[in-house]
Design a protein around this motif. Structure first.
Motif, PDB file in Angstrom:
ATOM      1  N   UNK A  10       0.826  -1.197   0.000  1.00 30.59           N
ATOM      2  CA  UNK A  10       0.000   0.000   0.000  1.00 30.59           C
ATOM      3  C   UNK A  10       0.862   1.251   0.000  1.00 30.59           C
ATOM      4  N   UNK A  11       1.873   1.288   0.859  1.00 34.64           N
ATOM      5  CA  UNK A  11       2.717   2.465   0.946  1.00 34.64           C
ATOM      6  C   UNK A  11       3.460   2.715  -0.351  1.00 34.64           C
ATOM      7  N   UNK A  12       3.886   1.635  -0.997  1.00 35.91           N
ATOM      8  CA  UNK A  12       4.577   1.786  -2.271  1.00 35.91           C
ATOM      9  C   UNK A  12       3.650   2.398  -3.311  1.00 35.91           C
ATOM     10  N   UNK A  13       2.404   1.970  -3.303  1.00 30.55           N
ATOM     11  CA  UNK A  13       1.459   2.490  -4.281  1.00 30.55           C
ATOM     12  C   UNK A  13       1.096   3.948  -3.976  1.00 30.55           C
ATOM     13  N   UNK A  14       1.054   4.295  -2.674  1.00 32.93           N
ATOM     14  CA  UNK A  14       0.795   5.683  -2.314  1.00 32.93           C
ATOM     15  C   UNK A  14       1.908   6.583  -2.824  1.00 32.93           C
ATOM     16  N   UNK A  15       3.153   6.101  -2.710  1.00 31.31           N
ATOM     17  CA  UNK A  15       4.284   6.896  -3.166  1.00 31.31           C
ATOM     18  C   UNK A  15       4.239   7.136  -4.664  1.00 31.31           C
ATOM     19  N   UNK A  16       3.546   6.261  -5.385  1.00 31.26           N
ATOM     20  CA  UNK A  16       3.522   6.356  -6.835  1.00 31.26           C
ATOM     21  C   UNK A  16       2.351   7.166  -7.369  1.00 31.26           C
ATOM     22  N   UNK A  17       1.493   7.659  -6.496  1.00 36.81           N
ATOM     23  CA  UNK A  17       0.267   8.298  -6.979  1.00 36.81           C
ATOM     24  C   UNK A  17       0.542   9.552  -7.785  1.00 36.81           C
ATOM     25  N   UNK A  18       1.548  10.311  -7.410  1.00 38.58           N
ATOM     26  CA  UNK A  18       1.801  11.565  -8.108  1.00 38.58           C
ATOM     27  C   UNK A  18       2.143  11.321  -9.574  1.00 38.58           C
ATOM     28  N   UNK A  19       2.918  10.237  -9.806  1.00 34.28           N
ATOM     29  CA  UNK A  19       3.312   9.940 -11.183  1.00 34.28           C
ATOM     30  C   UNK A  19       2.186   9.279 -11.962  1.00 34.28           C
ATOM     31  N   UNK A  20       1.390   8.390 -11.315  1.00 35.80           N
ATOM     32  CA  UNK A  20       0.371   7.632 -12.038  1.00 35.80           C
ATOM     33  C   UNK A  20      -0.890   8.427 -12.290  1.00 35.80           C
ATOM     34  N   UNK A  21      -1.110   9.438 -11.527  1.00 37.85           N
ATOM     35  CA  UNK A  21      -2.330  10.242 -11.720  1.00 37.85           C
ATOM     36  C   UNK A  21      -1.984  11.720 -11.655  1.00 37.85           C
ATOM     37  N   UNK A  22      -1.209  12.209 -12.624  1.00 38.79           N
ATOM     38  CA  UNK A  22      -0.722  13.585 -12.546  1.00 38.79           C
ATOM     39  C   UNK A  22      -1.827  14.631 -12.608  1.00 38.79           C
ATOM     40  N   UNK A  23      -2.980  14.273 -13.150  1.00 34.83           N
ATOM     41  CA  UNK A  23      -4.065  15.247 -13.287  1.00 34.83           C
ATOM     42  C   UNK A  23      -5.026  15.232 -12.108  1.00 34.83           C
ATOM     43  N   UNK A  24      -4.822  14.381 -11.157  1.00 33.32           N
ATOM     44  CA  UNK A  24      -5.706  14.307  -9.996  1.00 33.32           C
ATOM     45  C   UNK A  24      -5.082  15.022  -8.817  1.00 33.32           C
ATOM     46  N   UNK A  25      -5.947  15.545  -8.016  1.00 31.25           N
ATOM     47  CA  UNK A  25      -5.485  16.076  -6.744  1.00 31.25           C
ATOM     48  C   UNK A  25      -4.760  14.969  -5.985  1.00 31.25           C
ATOM     49  N   UNK A  26      -3.610  15.288  -5.423  1.00 30.87           N
ATOM     50  CA  UNK A  26      -2.763  14.256  -4.807  1.00 30.87           C
ATOM     51  C   UNK A  26      -3.488  13.511  -3.680  1.00 30.87           C
ATOM     52  N   UNK A  27      -4.232  14.248  -2.871  1.00 25.23           N
ATOM     53  CA  UNK A  27      -4.929  13.594  -1.761  1.00 25.23           C
ATOM     54  C   UNK A  27      -6.002  12.642  -2.260  1.00 25.23           C
ATOM     55  N   UNK A  28      -6.730  13.062  -3.289  1.00 27.94           N
ATOM     56  CA  UNK A  28      -7.757  12.185  -3.854  1.00 27.94           C
ATOM     57  C   UNK A  28      -7.106  10.937  -4.434  1.00 27.94           C
ATOM     58  N   UNK A  29      -5.966  11.126  -5.110  1.00 24.06           N
ATOM     59  CA  UNK A  29      -5.267   9.987  -5.694  1.00 24.06           C
ATOM     60  C   UNK A  29      -4.819   9.006  -4.615  1.00 24.06           C
ATOM     61  N   UNK A  30      -4.340   9.526  -3.498  1.00 26.05           N
ATOM     62  CA  UNK A  30      -3.942   8.653  -2.385  1.00 26.05           C
ATOM     63  C   UNK A  30      -5.121   7.822  -1.905  1.00 26.05           C
ATOM     64  N   UNK A  31      -6.258   8.473  -1.798  1.00 25.78           N
ATOM     65  CA  UNK A  31      -7.434   7.760  -1.285  1.00 25.78           C
ATOM     66  C   UNK A  31      -7.940   6.721  -2.290  1.00 25.78           C
ATOM     67  N   UNK A  32      -7.784   7.007  -3.552  1.00 24.02           N
ATOM     68  CA  UNK A  32      -8.173   6.004  -4.543  1.00 24.02           C
ATOM     69  C   UNK A  32      -7.300   4.758  -4.432  1.00 24.02           C
TER      70      UNK A  32
END
Length: 517
Positions: A10-32
């Motif tokens: 989970x933590x690894x995927x959270x760290x990757x959210x900025x790159x995988x969803x550049x158009x989403x708000x970072x917090x929303x991407x984390x929650x997804x």
């Protein structure tokens, strides 16, 4: 029992959210990412939990109980709601849970929940809807709390809530996203609870007085019952133009003809007019009609109705509106249009108020063009009413009935038997705005037909708010309608007063706004 996620993954995927969803708000991407992890463990949005308790009743039942008594009793409870605050302190945490009745503190610790569930809980976010099973207790500081022995995620919140200290500062955003406003703003929730209580009180008073609640058409072939510009639509199956109702009046009075002697409707009306702090094109009204009554009876009953609604919804007939006291407990004042003008603008003598040209001159000083609709062909009474609106209306703070309106502006009201040119009509004002409108009903079909004809002439002359001719209503009157009184009360405006709300949009759950860009 919820299974523990693979926190490393989970933590690894959270760290990757900025790159995988550049158009989403970072917090929303984390929650997804967290939601995706939940989906791998089973049902992400379970619907099998039913809470046995609510926050406010728990405070009522156990708020005064001693800490030691609660510790010994270990009363089991189950609660559910939205997580509004969260404090993680190593092996123990505190959560503030909010349900429809209020808030209660939850205490969660590793020992009671178990290692796996406690680690899962630590990944939950503010705004998540959760379920708690546990026992009621009091902390050393005396705060009533639930000691959780089990916790479950019921609905993952993908969007973060607004800042807890500031809420939603943008007023338009509060209206547009009322669902968020209700979550974070206690006053908003209180406003709409008060609205519901006021309507319930009104409905109770009406039925106790022998009124029958009915429902009349919202789609009408002829918009009648008020002077207003309607919304137009088209009925495809019948291939005919139709209108959203501007008032239910003419249908309710048809029911008097049919033999229902007391009827009321709490209804939605639609008027294609301007928007202001006091006006909304879609609004709620109470309209009621009673056979064998007149406008004097209606004033007395309306006064009682409003007073009881205030008492039941707020606990008092004396309320505060925008920093000033409004006393609904005392008898409401009554005065004519002329009396009101002279009370608040004594420079207008009897000679001026009986001179149409003098009133037109006075109106021009207020920026009112008496040569334009609806005043183009206005008589003395209509001109006096226009002057009243400029000089006195805004100054009527305490409840005041303005009575005996001119016939030309009251096409559905019964003419007075005592005074020529006026009707048995009233409008109720308080805090400088109209709250109610009522009158002795016109039940003479020939007089009503002539009034409709006059309205049609006004419409042809450019008055968009003039009434249509309703031949079927005239036909109904020709069967005979008993003498009656009727009244309409603006529910939204009344609730504004009871909740100290400055704008009508504050008391409408989802007011209309311009489209978002």
């Amino acid at each position: 029992m919820m299974n523990s996620p693979d926190n490393t993954s989970l933590n690894a995927r959270l760290d990757a959210t900025t790159d995988s969803a550049p158009n989403e708000n970072h917090l929303i991407a984390e929650r997804r990412v967290k939601l995706a992890q939940l989906r791998t463990q089973g049902v992400a949005f379970p619907n099998s939990f039913v809470p046995s308790h609510r926050a406010a009743p728990l405070h009522t039942e156990y708020g005064e109980t001693e800490q030691s008594v609660l510790a010994e009793a270990k009363h089991p409870v189950t609660v559910a709601g939205r997580m509004m605050l969260k404090r993680v302190m190593g092996k123990a945490s505190f959560v503030t849970l909010q349900d429809a009745t209020g808030r209660i503190q939850i205490y969660l610790d590793r020992g009671a929940l178990g290692e796996d569930l406690y680690e899962s809980f630590k990944q939950w976010d503010l705004g998540d809807i959760i379920a708690i099973e546990g026992t009621i207790f009091k902390t050393n500081k005396g705060e009533l709390s639930v000691h959780a022995v089990h916790a479950q995620m019921l609905a993952k919140s993908l969007r973060p809530l607004p800042d807890k200290f500031h809420g939603i500062a943008d007023q338009e955003l509060r209206y547009r996203q009322r669902y968020v406003d209700l979550i974070v703003t206690e006053q908003t929730r209180h406003t709409f609870l008060t609205r519901s209580q006021a309507i319930a009180a009104i409905r109770s008073t009406m039925t106790d007085a022998g009124f029958l609640e009915v429902e009349t058409p919202m789609l009408q072939a002829i918009p009648g019952g008020a002077a207003a510009k309607p919304f137009e639509t088209h009925h495809n199956a019948l291939d005919m133009q139709m209108f959203l109702r501007i008032a239910p009046e003419l249908y309710l009075k048809r029911l008097l003809v049919g033999g229902f002697e007391r009827v009321f409707e709490i209804n939605r009306n639609f008027r294609n007019e301007g928007v202001s702090p006091r006006h909304n094109p879609e609004f709620t009204m109470l309209e009621f009609y009673a056979a064998y009554t007149d406008y004097q009876w209606m004033m007395n009953f309306t006064e009682t109705l409003i007073r009881q609604a205030a008492e039941r919804a707020t606990g008092s007939a004396v309320v505060t509106y925008q920093g000033r006291t409004l006393d609904l407990s005392q008898p409401f004042a009554r005065m004519t249009i002329v009396q009101a003008i002279q009370a608040h603008a004594p420079q207008f003598t009897d000679d001026i108020l009986n001179d149409a040209e003098a009133i037109k001159k006075a109106l021009r000083a207020f920026g009112v063009d008496a040569n334009s609709p609806p005043l183009t062909h206005a008589g003395l009474g209509a001109l006096q009413l226009a002057l009243f609106e400029e000089t006195a209306e805004a100054k009527l703070w305490e409840p005041t009935y303005i009575i005996d309106y001119p016939i030309e502006v009251s096409p559905l009201a019964r003419a007075s038997d005592l005074y020529e040119g006026v009707t048995e009509r009233f409008e109720l004002f308080m805090t400088g705005r109209e709250i109610a409108n009522g009158f002795s009903e016109l039940n003479d079909p020939e007089d009503q037909a002539a009034r409709f004809q006059a309205q049609m002439l006004a419409k042809d002359a450019g008055d968009e708010e003039a009434m249509y001719y309703d031949a079927d209503y005239i036909r109904a009157l020709e069967y005979g309608m008993p003498p009656a009184g009727g009244c309409g009360i603006g529910i939204d405006r009344l609730v504004m007063l009871l909740t100290d709300s400055p704008s009508i949009r504050d008391v409408i759950l989802f007011p209309h706004l311009r489209r978002e860009d």
